[in-house]
Design a protein around this motif. Sequence first.
Motif, PDB file in Angstrom:
ATOM      1  N   ALA A   1      42.104  44.537  36.621  1.00 43.39           N
ATOM      2  CA  ALA A   1      41.696  43.487  37.456  1.00 43.39           C
ATOM      3  C   ALA A   1      40.293  42.633  37.150  1.00 43.39           C
ATOM      4  O   ALA A   1      40.237  41.441  37.286  1.00 43.39           O
ATOM      5  CB  ALA A   1      41.546  44.255  38.776  1.00 43.39           C
ATOM      6  N   GLU A   2      39.484  43.461  36.770  1.00 40.98           N
ATOM      7  CA  GLU A   2      38.231  42.734  36.094  1.00 40.98           C
ATOM      8  C   GLU A   2      38.589  41.799  34.919  1.00 40.98           C
ATOM      9  O   GLU A   2      37.771  40.932  34.732  1.00 40.98           O
ATOM     10  CB  GLU A   2      37.415  43.801  35.802  1.00 40.98           C
TER      11      GLU A   2
ATOM     12  N   ARG B   1      43.607  41.774  28.741  1.00 43.16           N
ATOM     13  CA  ARG B   1      44.251  40.684  29.509  1.00 43.16           C
ATOM     14  C   ARG B   1      45.451  40.226  28.637  1.00 43.16           C
ATOM     15  O   ARG B   1      46.584  40.044  29.388  1.00 43.16           O
ATOM     16  CB  ARG B   1      43.274  39.685  29.822  1.00 43.16           C
TER      17      ARG B   1
ATOM     18  N   TRP C   1      51.894  41.197  41.984  1.00 46.77           N
ATOM     19  CA  TRP C   1      50.216  41.041  42.185  1.00 46.77           C
ATOM     20  C   TRP C   1      49.726  39.889  41.540  1.00 46.77           C
ATOM     21  O   TRP C   1      48.725  39.314  41.744  1.00 46.77           O
ATOM     22  CB  TRP C   1      49.706  42.403  41.778  1.00 46.77           C
ATOM     23  N   SER C   2      50.109  39.645  39.837  1.00 49.01           N
ATOM     24  CA  SER C   2      49.422  38.759  39.165  1.00 49.01           C
ATOM     25  C   SER C   2      50.188  37.367  39.174  1.00 49.01           C
ATOM     26  O   SER C   2      49.851  36.445  38.478  1.00 49.01           O
ATOM     27  CB  SER C   2      49.673  39.178  37.605  1.00 49.01           C
TER      28      SER C   2
ATOM     29  N   LEU D   1      38.620  39.510  38.741  1.00 54.69           N
ATOM     30  CA  LEU D   1      38.712  40.068  40.371  1.00 54.69           C
ATOM     31  C   LEU D   1      38.289  41.465  40.484  1.00 54.69           C
ATOM     32  O   LEU D   1      37.782  42.251  39.731  1.00 54.69           O
ATOM     33  CB  LEU D   1      40.322  39.993  40.419  1.00 54.69           C
ATOM     34  N   ASP D   2      38.162  41.645  41.770  1.00 60.97           N
ATOM     35  CA  ASP D   2      37.582  42.833  42.556  1.00 60.97           C
ATOM     36  C   ASP D   2      38.269  44.280  42.017  1.00 60.97           C
ATOM     37  O   ASP D   2      39.262  44.313  41.894  1.00 60.97           O
ATOM     38  CB  ASP D   2      37.589  43.109  43.954  1.00 60.97           C
ATOM     39  N   SER D   3      37.414  45.091  41.445  1.00 66.05           N
ATOM     40  CA  SER D   3      38.192  46.248  40.671  1.00 66.05           C
ATOM     41  C   SER D   3      38.489  47.316  41.821  1.00 66.05           C
ATOM     42  O   SER D   3      38.907  48.542  41.547  1.00 66.05           O
ATOM     43  CB  SER D   3      36.922  46.866  39.658  1.00 66.05           C
TER      44      SER D   3
ATOM     45  N   SER E   1      40.566  47.158  44.086  1.00 63.99           N
ATOM     46  CA  SER E   1      41.779  46.693  45.064  1.00 63.99           C
ATOM     47  C   SER E   1      42.819  47.804  45.019  1.00 63.99           C
ATOM     48  O   SER E   1      43.572  47.982  45.888  1.00 63.99           O
ATOM     49  CB  SER E   1      42.492  45.609  43.887  1.00 63.99           C
TER      50      SER E   1
END
Length: 297
Positions: free
Chosen positions: A132-133, A21, A217-218, A137-139, A141
């Motif tokens: 994403a994780e 991250r 997206w972020s 968030l959902d992986s 995507s």
Amino acid sequence: MERGVPAIDIQDFPGQYQKLREACEVWGCFRIVNHKVPLELMSEMKAVVRSLLDLPFEIKKRNTDVIAGSGYMAPSEKNPLYEALGLYDMGSPQAVQAFCSQLDASPHQREVIENYAQGIHELVMDIAAKMAESMGLDSESFMEWPCQFRINKYNFTPETVGSSGVQIHTDSGFLTILQDDENVGGLEVMDSSGSFIPVDPWTGTFLVNLGDMATVWSNGRWCNVRHRVQCKEATIRVSIATFLLGPKEEVVEAPQKFVDSEKPRLFAPITYEDYRKLRFSTKLQAGEALALVHATS
């Protein structure tokens, strides 16, 4: 190991989530180590790439565009040292076969390209899922997002040492995974201070760059890294890049989790195709086009 750019051990999750991250937020790029793509396959693919880029022009030009810029790119006035072959949607076995047929690939070359495309596509999806994780968030995507494959050749000569092989730019898509030349450096990324940091070759690893779609997206949390290629020595430099672009038809927009009163929505929803056309039409190739898709309050 190169100075600065973080290295992410793909086998060390969940232990690497925080480091991943932070790499996305601060650098917009990172190295992947301990991946599952065999070193022998990486070496074989590099040999195939060199042979394909040495083909006569008449054969290379059969590698036509599916979307603008996805096929053969001959040396140009802007980038006279650079040429590339490309494949749109490398997750499609039919598209991979068509690419091989365009270039009269031998049975051995086809096998190597097919195995590499499958291995890299799986790695790209794994990296995107872990990104994403890392944000909770959902992986799933990105599973249907197409990937574009590009093999690059830089024809460096004694006269071009010190010049640019490719100008400063960001990538338009979500992320790029790069197998760079294990012998010839020249890639440089811009850090948060605006200085360029050399990314030295590191055999057996991949470099991941985040592009403009990752910033959209972020909701601006992730960095779309500016980078360039400089001519360091008079030799041929070859690299292999795979771009995770954006969904074919759906818009890209920040998930609701990234939007709140402290961080309002920065970008209007936009399809990857519309954004790509915007970059082409404005010739804003280093992330500046994002300013044209800011959300209205």
